[in-house]
Design a protein around this motif. Sequence first.
Motif, short mmCIF file in Angstrom:
data_model
loop_
_atom_site.label_atom_id
_atom_site.label_comp_id
_atom_site.label_asym_id
_atom_site.label_seq_id
_atom_site.Cartn_x
_atom_site.Cartn_y
_atom_site.Cartn_z
N GLN A 141 71.71 11.25 65.66
CA GLN A 141 71.21 10.38 64.57
C GLN A 141 70.28 11.15 63.63
OE1 GLN A 141 69.49 6.68 65.90
NE2 GLN A 141 71.36 5.98 66.91
N ILE A 142 69.42 11.98 64.21
CA ILE A 142 68.48 12.77 63.39
C ILE A 142 69.24 13.80 62.55
CG2 ILE A 142 66.62 14.49 63.53
CD1 ILE A 142 65.74 12.92 66.13
N ALA A 143 70.23 14.44 63.18
CA ALA A 143 70.99 15.48 62.49
C ALA A 143 71.82 14.91 61.35
CB ALA A 143 71.89 16.21 63.49
N SER A 144 72.28 13.65 61.50
CA SER A 144 73.12 13.08 60.42
C SER A 144 72.32 12.22 59.44
CB SER A 144 74.29 12.30 61.03
OG SER A 144 73.78 11.30 61.88
N MET A 145 71.01 12.13 59.65
CA MET A 145 70.18 11.35 58.72
C MET A 145 70.14 12.02 57.34
SD MET A 145 66.16 10.24 59.17
CE MET A 145 65.44 11.46 58.05
N ARG A 146 70.11 11.19 56.30
CA ARG A 146 70.03 11.75 54.93
C ARG A 146 68.67 12.40 54.71
NH1 ARG A 146 66.92 8.06 51.53
NH2 ARG A 146 66.28 6.37 52.92
N ASP A 147 68.62 13.39 53.83
CA ASP A 147 67.33 13.95 53.42
C ASP A 147 66.61 12.88 52.60
OD1 ASP A 147 65.20 15.56 52.90
OD2 ASP A 147 66.22 16.85 51.45
#
Lengths: 439, 100
Positions: free
Chosen positions: A177-183
Amino acid sequence: MAKLNRRNFLKLAGGSTGLALTGCASSPTPKATKKAGPAKVVVVGGGFGGASAAKYLKKFDPSIQVTLIEYNKTFTTCPGSNWVLGGLRDIDSITHSYDALINKYGINVIHDWVSAIDVDGKNVRLASGSKVEYDRLILSPGIDFRYDTIEGYTANDVNMVPHAWKAGSQTTVLRNQIASMRDGGVFVIAPPPNPFRCPPGPYERVSLIANYFKKHKPKSKILILDAKPKFSKQKLFVKGWKDLYGYGTDKSMIEFVAAPDGKVSKVDVKSKTAYAGPLEEAVKADVLNVVPAQKAGELAHAAGLTDKSGWCPVNHHTWESKVAPFVHVIGDSAIQAPLPKSGYAANSEAKICAAAVASMLAGKDPEPHVPSWVNTCYSLVGPQYGISVAMVYNLTKEGKVGKVKGSGGLTPMDGNRQLEALYAENWLLNISNDTWADG
Amino acid sequence: MMKHRTLLATALLVAAASLQPLMADHDSGRTIGLTCFGCHGADGVSLGAVPSMKGMSEEHVRTAMTDFKSGKRSGTIMNRIAKGYTDDQIKALAKFVAGL
């Protein structure tokens, strides 16, 4: 005489002819009387407490038959799981098998669920239907969650809103989830009230996710909605956040909201919204990490070993349950304060418990006569920035664990962060090898 | 799923294994020494930057712990740890470590 089992013996010993019948009149107590045949110890739970207890029982007395019951084929440590979340290392590097305990130490490892503990019959029943008998039972069932404390959050929601407070698949869910979160997204973490597993854990997690965001998603924010007014190693974490992540400035990546305003009482899982504070203010997250209030592992509750606090009262010299004889509880499930609920403490408790159990099974008084424990917890604030808390504990005159006055404490504010980061990594390797013997 | 029958096999295996029973030594040196293994490695053998205890002489351990305790020597964490022990406990620990 050889067929006389302990249950019968205890019945007999209660009567006036007991000692004459057994021929063990020199034993100090009936409880400590040695019986014929190899002693059997069953250990339930293969984490820092259970695996260490099994290993050290064999080291103290190789003649003891030790059975370790753990459902999972491998164990992923909570220590180091924040390093995985921050992308510093792979989950395999913190995952251990039981092979070395089986092959090097001759421990019988059974991967199964315990469905019942028969305290009177001194046996453990497994989900597969079989029964394992014991002379002494050591339980190290870790923690479970009090889902009733946060409205709208249940055990079924952990793939949408992970707790990641038991490492393994939950760690991977949160990492993804963290890795695919938007900037520019917001990571919200809701740490639990005391007492809970790994007191500095939520704040190390925040630190290493901040380190990841700083490099890969620099517009993102981290919000801590805390059920507590203050937290472990707070001054050191805050200094680290100032040193590394602009904490306290208008560019700060991290924001901390203490209880009561930060206390999350309700969650909407679908929209990843947390409701915090007396006014239940809605906070929308891109990634929501809720760590609920905790209690002793479910097994301890099912076996009736807990008191109204939700944790297990034990004699700190032997770690024997105050509720059930011949049953010992170590690690996070035990009432162990001022020892924290940490892997290091569980490993330290396991050694004292194993020594006491080995002595008692040999018909002697519990050893050691003067127990001693240590807790040492390292946290990384950044990859090169380590901090620690340590303490030495002894048994007080009241028979409880107490801090040794003048010992322990936190890394000094001017301490060597780089060296402690190096030691943090080595600490995890060494304590894991001391526990699973697979290093 | 392992069978219960393996319990017996396990007992035989262990009887043959070259495990060092620690049962004989119940002094406070062992009790304290075992708490050190969490950081310093199983049986005192570290797998990295933290110094191994195995191989240290009795004199070395006693001096190091005494100096960490008094502050004569500074470390990252050892000053905090060493303050938890009496001089007698340090002596017993040193003996245990030298015997690893």
